[in-house]
Structures are given as C-alpha cells and as structure tokens.
Design a protein around this motif. Structure first.
Motif, mmCIF file in Angstrom:
data_model
loop_
_atom_site.group_PDB
_atom_site.id
_atom_site.type_symbol
_atom_site.label_atom_id
_atom_site.label_comp_id
_atom_site.label_asym_id
_atom_site.label_seq_id
_atom_site.Cartn_x
_atom_site.Cartn_y
_atom_site.Cartn_z
ATOM 1 N N LEU A 67 0.115 7.524 4.287
ATOM 2 C CA LEU A 67 1.073 8.715 4.486
ATOM 3 C C LEU A 67 0.572 9.805 5.051
ATOM 4 C CD1 LEU A 67 2.741 8.034 1.132
ATOM 5 C CD2 LEU A 67 4.170 8.491 3.376
ATOM 6 N N GLY A 68 -0.934 10.116 5.254
ATOM 7 C CA GLY A 68 -1.522 11.241 5.417
ATOM 8 C C GLY A 68 -1.597 11.384 6.567
ATOM 9 N N ALA A 69 -0.800 10.858 7.637
ATOM 10 C CA ALA A 69 -0.326 11.095 9.446
ATOM 11 C C ALA A 69 0.669 12.264 9.549
ATOM 12 C CB ALA A 69 0.051 9.662 10.025
ATOM 13 N N LEU A 70 1.445 12.282 7.975
ATOM 14 C CA LEU A 70 2.060 13.479 7.838
ATOM 15 C C LEU A 70 1.584 14.986 7.123
ATOM 16 C CD1 LEU A 70 5.220 13.915 8.106
ATOM 17 C CD2 LEU A 70 5.494 13.307 5.721
ATOM 18 N N PRO A 71 1.915 15.902 7.438
ATOM 19 C CA PRO A 71 0.735 16.462 7.251
ATOM 20 C C PRO A 71 1.681 17.255 5.768
ATOM 21 C CG PRO A 71 1.732 17.528 9.087
ATOM 22 C CD PRO A 71 1.753 15.919 8.569
ATOM 23 N N ALA A 72 0.986 18.089 5.013
ATOM 24 C CA ALA A 72 1.436 18.182 3.651
ATOM 25 C C ALA A 72 2.624 19.045 3.523
ATOM 26 C CB ALA A 72 0.264 18.781 2.860
ATOM 27 N N GLN A 73 3.263 19.919 4.512
ATOM 28 C CA GLN A 73 3.731 21.371 4.980
ATOM 29 C C GLN A 73 5.318 20.124 4.855
ATOM 30 O OE1 GLN A 73 3.410 24.761 6.525
ATOM 31 N NE2 GLN A 73 2.659 25.204 5.185
ATOM 32 N N ALA A 74 5.569 18.966 6.226
ATOM 33 C CA ALA A 74 6.397 17.987 6.248
ATOM 34 C C ALA A 74 6.497 16.953 4.820
ATOM 35 C CB ALA A 74 5.852 17.134 6.990
ATOM 36 N N ALA A 75 6.037 16.834 4.424
ATOM 37 C CA ALA A 75 5.886 16.339 3.226
ATOM 38 C C ALA A 75 6.606 17.137 2.434
ATOM 39 C CB ALA A 75 4.450 15.223 2.458
ATOM 40 N N GLN A 76 6.324 18.138 1.735
ATOM 41 C CA GLN A 76 7.276 18.576 0.702
ATOM 42 C C GLN A 76 8.843 18.843 1.595
ATOM 43 O OE1 GLN A 76 6.753 20.275 -2.166
ATOM 44 N NE2 GLN A 76 4.677 18.455 -1.504
ATOM 45 N N ALA A 77 9.084 19.268 3.322
ATOM 46 C CA ALA A 77 10.315 19.466 3.835
ATOM 47 C C ALA A 77 11.663 18.016 3.399
ATOM 48 C CB ALA A 77 9.996 19.906 5.137
ATOM 49 N N VAL A 78 10.178 16.589 3.457
ATOM 50 C CA VAL A 78 11.191 15.134 3.383
ATOM 51 C C VAL A 78 11.705 16.295 1.562
ATOM 52 C CG1 VAL A 78 10.424 13.413 2.564
ATOM 53 C CG2 VAL A 78 9.978 14.613 5.289
ATOM 54 N N LEU A 79 11.136 16.354 0.659
ATOM 55 C CA LEU A 79 11.249 16.199 -0.599
ATOM 56 C C LEU A 79 12.506 16.981 -0.747
ATOM 57 C CD1 LEU A 79 11.151 15.104 -3.846
ATOM 58 C CD2 LEU A 79 9.552 17.372 -4.330
ATOM 59 N N LYS A 80 11.969 17.813 0.155
ATOM 60 C CA LYS A 80 13.463 19.010 0.014
ATOM 61 C C LYS A 80 14.766 18.864 0.169
ATOM 62 C CE LYS A 80 10.472 23.220 -0.425
ATOM 63 N NZ LYS A 80 9.869 24.335 0.100
ATOM 64 N N THR A 81 14.700 18.176 1.718
ATOM 65 C CA THR A 81 15.920 17.128 2.057
ATOM 66 C C THR A 81 16.074 16.734 1.593
ATOM 67 O OG1 THR A 81 14.803 18.048 4.091
ATOM 68 C CG2 THR A 81 16.762 16.028 4.109
ATOM 69 N N TYR A 82 15.484 15.865 0.741
ATOM 70 C CA TYR A 82 16.604 15.014 -0.108
ATOM 71 C C TYR A 82 16.711 15.292 -1.532
ATOM 72 C CZ TYR A 82 16.340 10.405 -3.391
ATOM 73 O OH TYR A 82 17.191 9.844 -3.507
ATOM 74 N N PHE A 83 15.726 16.457 -1.772
ATOM 75 C CA PHE A 83 16.546 16.622 -3.005
ATOM 76 C C PHE A 83 18.034 17.775 -2.334
ATOM 77 C CE2 PHE A 83 17.218 19.754 -6.772
ATOM 78 C CZ PHE A 83 17.316 19.587 -7.306
ATOM 79 N N GLN A 84 18.153 18.532 -1.714
ATOM 80 C CA GLN A 84 19.568 18.528 -1.025
ATOM 81 C C GLN A 84 20.659 18.191 -0.235
ATOM 82 O OE1 GLN A 84 20.114 22.057 -0.977
ATOM 83 N NE2 GLN A 84 22.476 21.855 -0.109
ATOM 84 N N ALA A 85 20.558 16.511 -0.190
ATOM 85 C CA ALA A 85 20.942 15.928 -0.610
ATOM 86 C C ALA A 85 22.055 15.283 -1.070
ATOM 87 C CB ALA A 85 20.438 14.328 0.787
#
Length: 409
Positions: A67-85
């Motif tokens: 999972l470290g291949a994904l930058p930390a800010q991009a990982a946070q964006a995944v969470l925000k997108t999921y919560f917005q969904a």
C-alpha cells in the motif's frame, strides 16, 4: 466576480517505467477502496467515523507494504471520496458504494494539492507536471492554465486526478477561476427535442445531426473483434484465467469504443456551445433516462416482451448520451447569461403546437405530425412539433427571480 470551477482533461505522455509506477498506484488505490469498504460495512454503526477510518488506513499502510506505493495524500483522498459516496447515498443522489472489481473500474489517482503539481509550460504543445512517486511527466497543453505568474488566490489549479482509459493515461485538472458575472443573454428561447433518428430537433425547424461515430472500416473491425471475443470466451473453462490473446482483444475493443466516445463528446461540445451562444433560454424535456434504458427482460414469473427490440433501443439511447448533452448545455448557458429550463415530458410529442389540442392519430408516423383537429390541420416534422411544445412550456417558466419569459434573465 464569480468563482468558477471547471475540469480540464489532458493526455499524459508517460515512459514505460512511469506507466508501470502509475499502474501500481492505481491498483493500490483500488485495493485501498475495497479494504475501507470491507472495514466500514463490517463495523457496527456506532463505531463508524471518518477519524476511525483514517486511523485504520494509517495502520494498514504500516501492515501492508504494497500500500506504500500510493502516496499518503492520495490515500487520504480515497477515504474522502468513499465518505462522500456515502453522503451522496444518504442524500438520495446515488447508490451505496460498491466493491471495485479489477476489470470493471477505471484506475484513478488523486493529487489533492495543486501546489504539488509544479506545472510548467514547456512549449506551445507540451507542459510538464510533477506526480508523487512517479516524477516529472509531460502532458498535452491544449488550454491555458492559471499557473506561474497567471495564478493567484482566486485563479489557480487546486488539484488533479490521474485516470487510465482505453487510450492511455490522462490528467484532469481542477481549475478555479475568478470571472465577472455574465450579463443577461439577449437571445431568444428555443425548445429542443432529443431523439435517435434526429439527435436534436430545435423548435425553429432546424436540426443538429451527426454521422456514425466510427467509419465503415472501424465498424467492421469492431464487429470482427466482438465475434473473436465471444469465440475465445466460450473456449475457456469456467473459472479459467483469460488468455493474453483474449485480454488483447478486450483492449482493442475498448480502444475502438473510446474513439467513438471521443468523437461523440467532441460533437456534443461543439453543438452545445453553438446553442448556448445563440439562445438565452433552452427548454428540454425532464426525462428519467436511467429508467428509460432499463431492460424489458422481466422475471421468470412475468417475462417481458420484445426484449431484443428494447435492448436495441436502449443501446441507441445510451449512444446519444442525452444526459451529457443537458449537462453541457446547463453550464455553458449559465456561463453566457442564459438558462436551461426542464419541462414535463408528458404529451410533448402528441400535442399540436399550433392549437394545443391532443387528437388521436395526429402523429401519423415517427417523422410526421398532422393535427386531426378540423379547425387546425397543422403539419410539421414530429420532432419539430415536440420542440415547439417544449419551447412554449419553457417560455412560461417562472424562477425565484420572477418571470423569465421575455426580456432576458
């Protein structure tokens, strides 16, 4: 002054090594979405929160090195997108988030902060940007962006998203600009009837048509690839992994369909821009397109009728992308001081636009309307008649600012 937020899409030019790193990040982002989805749905409701999900992601990045291949800010964006969904689901605007399959979803990587992009224009055709853990990559410069000395607190690039499509990687910039409030548009009102044989029929008697999205040779190649795909799929055993030849056939089909979509979007952009610049108010039918394209298959107890014919109609409606046309019209007319009015679709094709009477048999065929009212006998193209009815309904619309009927907005 108004703050206008728009997206700008550009093609990326990645080296093979950069493309491999981008794909690794895309797979990690999809897997992270699925992990968050499983974690969220398995927890009791009282233990679900954005803070708890953020802590779970941080712990997961420590426990799962890939999972470290994904930058930390991009990982946070995944969470925000999921919560917005989920917020969209709770608000009735969308369905609940689902598991993202490897071959059924599009790879996407978020770069939430615009300052991390380091956008520079290299020459007339190319620009350069920074992608975390990938490096500097070039992209096609087709529109001026508010970067460098052209950027300020009001006009800037606030972020971007990398997406992989059938024809390669693209970047979608989130552009924010400060623009003056548009003056009221001085043009007339028009009604638009959306169809299949004639894509757009305007109430002034004109039409906006297009030809096939694929050439004759491309269409033949697509049919040949579809047959090859079916033959190779039936040759596989249940549960067997796709062969490289079948995967390559899938890619070739996707590339042809992406070509057709690009041409369709190009035609829609040009047509809607011309309409938005000509007319002050545009009336369209308020259609539930999603319900219109549902299958007629039915159930075992109540099987449907004319299923294959309905499937062909559904494909034709989907190819025209009526919803995308209205979306383009809405923001383009607003930018030019106009407005789009959605009117009820009931009887717009059956009512006479001259006398306003609905008489049985007035629509003689799919293309011709002849009013059967003895005192009228109005004749016109059926789609033009529907467009005139839509124009009449749009001209009577009233907004919160009062009557929008005559002298602008």
């Amino acid at each position: 002054m108004l703050k206008r937020r728009r997206g700008h899409k550009a093609r990326l030019c990645l080296t093979p090594a950069q493309a491999a790193m981008a794909e690794e990040q895309g797979h990690a982002a999809r897997a992270l979405w699925n992990l968050v989805h499983d974690w969220w749905t398995m927890l009791p409701r009282e233990r679900r929160s954005l803070a708890a999900a953020d802590e779970a992601i941080r712990q997961g990045r420590k426990d799962l090195p890939w999972l470290g291949a994904l930058p930390a800010q991009a990982a946070q964006a995944v969470l925000k997108t999921y919560f917005q969904a989920w917020k969209n689901c709770w608000g009735g605007r969308a369905q609940a988030p689902q598991f993202k399959g490897r071959f059924r979803c599009r790879m996407a990587i978020d770069i939430p902060q615009g300052r991390d992009l380091q956008i520079v224009r290299l020459n007339r055709r190319w620009g350069r940007m920074w992608v975390p853990k990938v490096g500097h990559v070039r992209f096609r410069w087709t529109r001026d962006l508010p970067v460098g000395r052209h950027a300020d607190g009001a006009s800037r690039v606030s972020g971007a998203r990398l997406v992989k499509e059938a024809d390669g990687w693209h970047v979608v910039f989130r552009v924010q600009r400060e623009v003056p409030e548009p003056e009221p548009h001085p043009g007339p009102t028009v009604g638009i009837d959306r169809g299949i044989t004639r894509p757009l029929a305007l109430s002034d008697g004109t039409f906006r048509d297009h030809g096939p999205w694929l050439t004759e040779g491309e269409a033949k190649r697509l049919r040949r690839l579809e047959k090859t795909k079916d033959r190779r799929r039936h040759a596989r055993e249940p549960g067997e992994k796709d062969s490289r030849r079948l995967t390559r056939t899938y890619d070739q089909i996707a590339q042809l369909r992406a070509t057709a979509k690009r041409r369709a979007v190009d035609w829609q952009h040009k047509t809607t821009t011309e309409i938005a610049e000509t007319f002050a108010r545009v009336g369209v039918e308020d259609l539930a397109v999603t319900s219109m394209v549902k299958s007629a298959r039915g159930t075992v107890e109540a099987p449907g009728r004319h299923v294959r014919q309905k499937a062909g109609l559904n494909r034709a409606i989907a190819e025209e992308a009526w919803g995308r046309t209205v979306t383009m019209l809405e923001y383009k007319t607003t930018d030019r001081g106009g407005i789009v009015v959605k009117v009820p679709s009931a009887n717009t094709s059956r009512r006479c636009s001259a006398c306003g009477v609905i008489t049985p048999g007035s629509r003689e065929n799919q293309a011709r309307f002849v009013c059967k009212n003895p005192g009228c006998r109005f004749e016109a193209n059926a789609d033009t008649n529907a467009g005139r009815n839509i124009e009449h309904a749009a001209g009577q619309a009233v907004s919160g600012r009062g009557d929008l009927g005559t002298a602008g907005l």
